[in-house]
Design a protein around this motif. Structure first.
Motif, PDB file in Angstrom:
ATOM      1  N   ALA A  39       0.711  -1.140   0.018  1.00  0.00           N
ATOM      2  CA  ALA A  39      -0.024   0.018  -0.056  1.00  0.00           C
ATOM      3  C   ALA A  39       0.915   1.195   0.060  1.00  0.00           C
ATOM      4  N   PHE A  40       2.145   1.035   0.676  1.00  0.00           N
ATOM      5  CA  PHE A  40       2.859   2.212   0.497  1.00  0.00           C
ATOM      6  C   PHE A  40       3.778   2.415  -1.022  1.00  0.00           C
ATOM      7  N   ARG A  41       3.925   1.515  -1.710  1.00  0.00           N
ATOM      8  CA  ARG A  41       4.620   1.516  -2.919  1.00  0.00           C
ATOM      9  C   ARG A  41       3.928   2.184  -3.941  1.00  0.00           C
ATOM     10  N   THR A  42       4.878   2.651  -4.793  1.00  0.00           N
ATOM     11  CA  THR A  42       4.187   3.237  -6.152  1.00  0.00           C
ATOM     12  C   THR A  42       4.007   2.151  -7.183  1.00  0.00           C
ATOM     13  N   PHE A  43       3.366   2.391  -8.034  1.00  0.00           N
ATOM     14  CA  PHE A  43       2.932   1.473  -9.136  1.00  0.00           C
ATOM     15  C   PHE A  43       4.233   0.868  -9.883  1.00  0.00           C
ATOM     16  N   GLU A  44       5.211   1.885  -9.957  1.00  0.00           N
ATOM     17  CA  GLU A  44       6.500   1.399 -10.580  1.00  0.00           C
ATOM     18  C   GLU A  44       7.360   0.510  -9.710  1.00  0.00           C
ATOM     19  N   ASP A  45       7.264   0.886  -8.322  1.00  0.00           N
ATOM     20  CA  ASP A  45       7.888   0.014  -7.558  1.00  0.00           C
ATOM     21  C   ASP A  45       7.498  -1.554  -7.484  1.00  0.00           C
ATOM     22  N   VAL A  46       6.020  -1.530  -7.614  1.00  0.00           N
ATOM     23  CA  VAL A  46       5.541  -2.921  -7.600  1.00  0.00           C
ATOM     24  C   VAL A  46       5.995  -3.606  -9.201  1.00  0.00           C
ATOM     25  N   MET A  47       5.805  -2.832 -10.173  1.00  0.00           N
ATOM     26  CA  MET A  47       6.277  -3.471 -11.455  1.00  0.00           C
ATOM     27  C   MET A  47       7.646  -3.956 -11.486  1.00  0.00           C
ATOM     28  N   SER A  48       8.522  -3.317 -10.800  1.00  0.00           N
ATOM     29  CA  SER A  48       9.808  -3.630 -10.767  1.00  0.00           C
ATOM     30  C   SER A  48      10.282  -4.892 -10.138  1.00  0.00           C
ATOM     31  N   ASN A  50       9.633  -5.721  -6.690  1.00  0.00           N
ATOM     32  CA  ASN A  50      10.086  -5.402  -5.210  1.00  0.00           C
ATOM     33  C   ASN A  50       8.807  -5.617  -4.465  1.00  0.00           C
ATOM     34  N   TYR A  51       8.608  -6.922  -4.279  1.00  0.00           N
ATOM     35  CA  TYR A  51       7.412  -7.219  -3.730  1.00  0.00           C
ATOM     36  C   TYR A  51       7.797  -7.342  -2.002  1.00  0.00           C
ATOM     37  N   TRP A  52       8.847  -7.899  -1.581  1.00  0.00           N
ATOM     38  CA  TRP A  52       9.183  -8.160  -0.161  1.00  0.00           C
ATOM     39  C   TRP A  52      10.189  -7.170   0.461  1.00  0.00           C
ATOM     40  N   GLY A  53      10.810  -6.203  -0.418  1.00  0.00           N
ATOM     41  CA  GLY A  53      11.955  -5.402   0.057  1.00  0.00           C
ATOM     42  C   GLY A  53      11.227  -4.047   0.443  1.00  0.00           C
ATOM     43  N   TRP A  54      11.976  -3.137   1.326  1.00  0.00           N
ATOM     44  CA  TRP A  54      11.490  -1.962   1.348  1.00  0.00           C
ATOM     45  C   TRP A  54      11.195  -1.135   0.316  1.00  0.00           C
ATOM     46  N   PRO A  55      10.030  -0.308   0.492  1.00  0.00           N
ATOM     47  CA  PRO A  55       9.719   0.541  -0.771  1.00  0.00           C
ATOM     48  C   PRO A  55      10.656   1.422  -1.254  1.00  0.00           C
ATOM     49  N   GLU A  56      11.233   1.329  -2.231  1.00  0.00           N
ATOM     50  CA  GLU A  56      12.148   2.375  -3.037  1.00  0.00           C
ATOM     51  C   GLU A  56      11.358   3.792  -3.089  1.00  0.00           C
ATOM     52  N   GLN A  57      10.236   3.900  -3.392  1.00  0.00           N
ATOM     53  CA  GLN A  57       9.739   4.883  -3.608  1.00  0.00           C
ATOM     54  C   GLN A  57       8.101   4.746  -2.831  1.00  0.00           C
ATOM     55  N   THR A  58       7.582   5.777  -2.163  1.00  0.00           N
ATOM     56  CA  THR A  58       6.458   5.713  -1.327  1.00  0.00           C
ATOM     57  C   THR A  58       5.397   6.669  -1.943  1.00  0.00           C
ATOM     58  N   LEU A  60       1.643   6.732  -0.275  1.00  0.00           N
ATOM     59  CA  LEU A  60       0.520   6.123   0.231  1.00  0.00           C
ATOM     60  C   LEU A  60      -0.519   6.899   0.119  1.00  0.00           C
ATOM     61  N   LEU A  61      -0.419   8.305   0.149  1.00  0.00           N
ATOM     62  CA  LEU A  61      -1.705   9.158   0.030  1.00  0.00           C
ATOM     63  C   LEU A  61      -2.075   9.145  -1.368  1.00  0.00           C
ATOM     64  N   GLY A  62      -1.175   8.937  -2.519  1.00  0.00           N
ATOM     65  CA  GLY A  62      -1.636   8.977  -3.799  1.00  0.00           C
ATOM     66  C   GLY A  62      -2.418   7.458  -4.078  1.00  0.00           C
ATOM     67  N   ASN A  63      -2.021   6.280  -3.501  1.00  0.00           N
ATOM     68  CA  ASN A  63      -2.762   5.048  -3.613  1.00  0.00           C
ATOM     69  C   ASN A  63      -4.284   5.155  -2.949  1.00  0.00           C
ATOM     70  N   PHE A  64      -4.277   5.976  -1.885  1.00  0.00           N
ATOM     71  CA  PHE A  64      -5.787   6.214  -1.283  1.00  0.00           C
ATOM     72  C   PHE A  64      -6.617   7.153  -1.886  1.00  0.00           C
ATOM     73  N   THR A  65      -5.896   8.053  -2.367  1.00  0.00           N
ATOM     74  CA  THR A  65      -6.587   8.977  -3.373  1.00  0.00           C
ATOM     75  C   THR A  65      -7.089   8.238  -4.579  1.00  0.00           C
ATOM     76  N   ALA A  66      -6.469   7.570  -5.220  1.00  0.00           N
ATOM     77  CA  ALA A  66      -6.861   6.708  -6.132  1.00  0.00           C
ATOM     78  C   ALA A  66      -7.764   5.814  -5.951  1.00  0.00           C
ATOM     79  N   VAL A  67      -8.080   5.253  -4.561  1.00  0.00           N
ATOM     80  CA  VAL A  67      -9.082   4.025  -4.406  1.00  0.00           C
ATOM     81  C   VAL A  67     -10.367   4.971  -4.373  1.00  0.00           C
ATOM     82  N   ASN A 248      -0.782  -1.799  -5.682  1.00  0.00           N
ATOM     83  CA  ASN A 248      -0.449  -0.749  -4.722  1.00  0.00           C
ATOM     84  C   ASN A 248      -1.714  -0.104  -4.383  1.00  0.00           C
ATOM     85  N   VAL A 249      -2.808   0.183  -5.529  1.00  0.00           N
ATOM     86  CA  VAL A 249      -4.343   0.781  -5.164  1.00  0.00           C
ATOM     87  C   VAL A 249      -5.026  -0.668  -4.471  1.00  0.00           C
ATOM     88  N   ILE A 250      -5.011  -1.795  -5.061  1.00  0.00           N
ATOM     89  CA  ILE A 250      -5.749  -2.691  -4.261  1.00  0.00           C
ATOM     90  C   ILE A 250      -5.322  -3.136  -3.127  1.00  0.00           C
TER      91      ILE A 250
END
Length: 283
Positions: A39-48, A50-58, A60-67, A248-250
């Motif tokens: 939920a903290f990650r950006t779409f680019e971070d997920v597509m790269s 990086n599922y279990w590592g610490w988010p390289e880019q966060t 969270l507000l944008g993800n909840f806004t997209a919801v 990330n949005v899901i």
């Protein structure tokens, strides 16, 4: 029935037990931790990948806004409230009345009736799928709020009746004898004596029912078809894309959906714990 306590003289066994408890807890919380991180990650971070590592880019507000701006999650959320709250209230009323009658006013065939109430809980849901769907279609209730509400009330009342019957049966017999000696009717006994004493049980049952109905996914997809009546569980499945999914949005939507049952539990935690232990013993 319960495991024996490990004596303090066996520190190795106690340490092994503690390690096992923490291992199970971590494994149980691992999916939740992954959802929170996603939920903290950006779409680019997920597509790269990086599922279990610490988010390289966060974001969270944008993800909840997209919801709330890019999905119909608010509509699904409202549908779940419309379905869940009346269903919980109806089950509480019906199970309290049936539990009171079955525990304090036995009659010929009451045991068979009680067994009928709880028999459905021992069958898998898939057995009812086609008959229940055909019934709702024949009644003209398919793809409506009423289809889910009627089913949940009918199915959950069996478990709730078992729950309430045991609690009411655990109340002292002297209370009922004194009330009848004073000329109180069964209705007055239920409203003025039983209900005040079983409030913790009602709170515990309300939390369980709310969680069961709110988190139901199977019947949400069996008895609904259009987005106008789908609850949040079916709505979350709709957020998945055909080729690419914005996980990330899901994940942010999943955290939003989990708020009502978690909030309800923490607000009523004291009643929940006391309600679960109130009818543990009788005598």
């Amino acid at each position: 029935m319960y495991p024996r306590p490990i004596p303090a003289a066996r520190p190795g066994a106690r340490a092994l037990y503690a390690a096992g408890v923490w291992t199970v807890l971590v494994l149980w919380l691992l999916p939740l931790f992954a959802i929170i991180l996603t939920a903290f990650r950006t779409f680019e971070d997920v597509m790269s990948g990086n599922y279990w590592g610490w988010p390289e880019q966060t974001d969270l507000l944008g993800n909840f806004t997209a919801v709330f701006t890019q999905t119909d999650m608010l509509g699904y959320f409202t549908n779940s409230l419309i379905i869940t709250i009346p269903s919980v209230l109806a089950v509480l009323v019906l199970s309290t009345m049936t539990g009171y009658v079955l525990s304090r006013h036995p009659f010929r065939g009451s045991t068979l009736l009680f067994a009928t109430f709880i028999a459905g809980n021992f069958l898998p849901h898939q057995v009812f799928m086609i008959p229940v769907r055909d019934l709702m279609v024949s009644l003209g209730l398919y793809d409506t709020y009423w289809a889910l509400m009627i089913f949940h009330v009918a199915f959950q009342t069996g478990f709730a009746t078992l729950f309430m019957r045991n609690f009411i049966a655990a109340l002292p017999d002297e209370l009922f004898q004194a009330a009848r000696a004073e000329g109180a009717s069964p209705r007055q006994i239920l409203l003025q004596i039983v209900l005040p004493l079983i409030r913790p049980a009602l709170a515990a049952l309300a939390i369980l029912l709310f969680t069961f109905i709110w988190n139901d996914y199977f019947w949400a997809i069996v008895l609904t078809q259009t987005d106008a009546v789908k609850p949040v569980t079916a709505g979350l499945a709709n957020l998945r894309g055909e080729w690419v999914s914005a996980w990330n949005v899901i994940s942010a939507a999943t955290l939003f959906v989990a708020i009502p049952p978690v909030l309800m539990f923490f607000l009523m935690q004291r009643h929940f714990v006391s309600g679960l232990t109130m009818g543990a013993v009788k005598g």
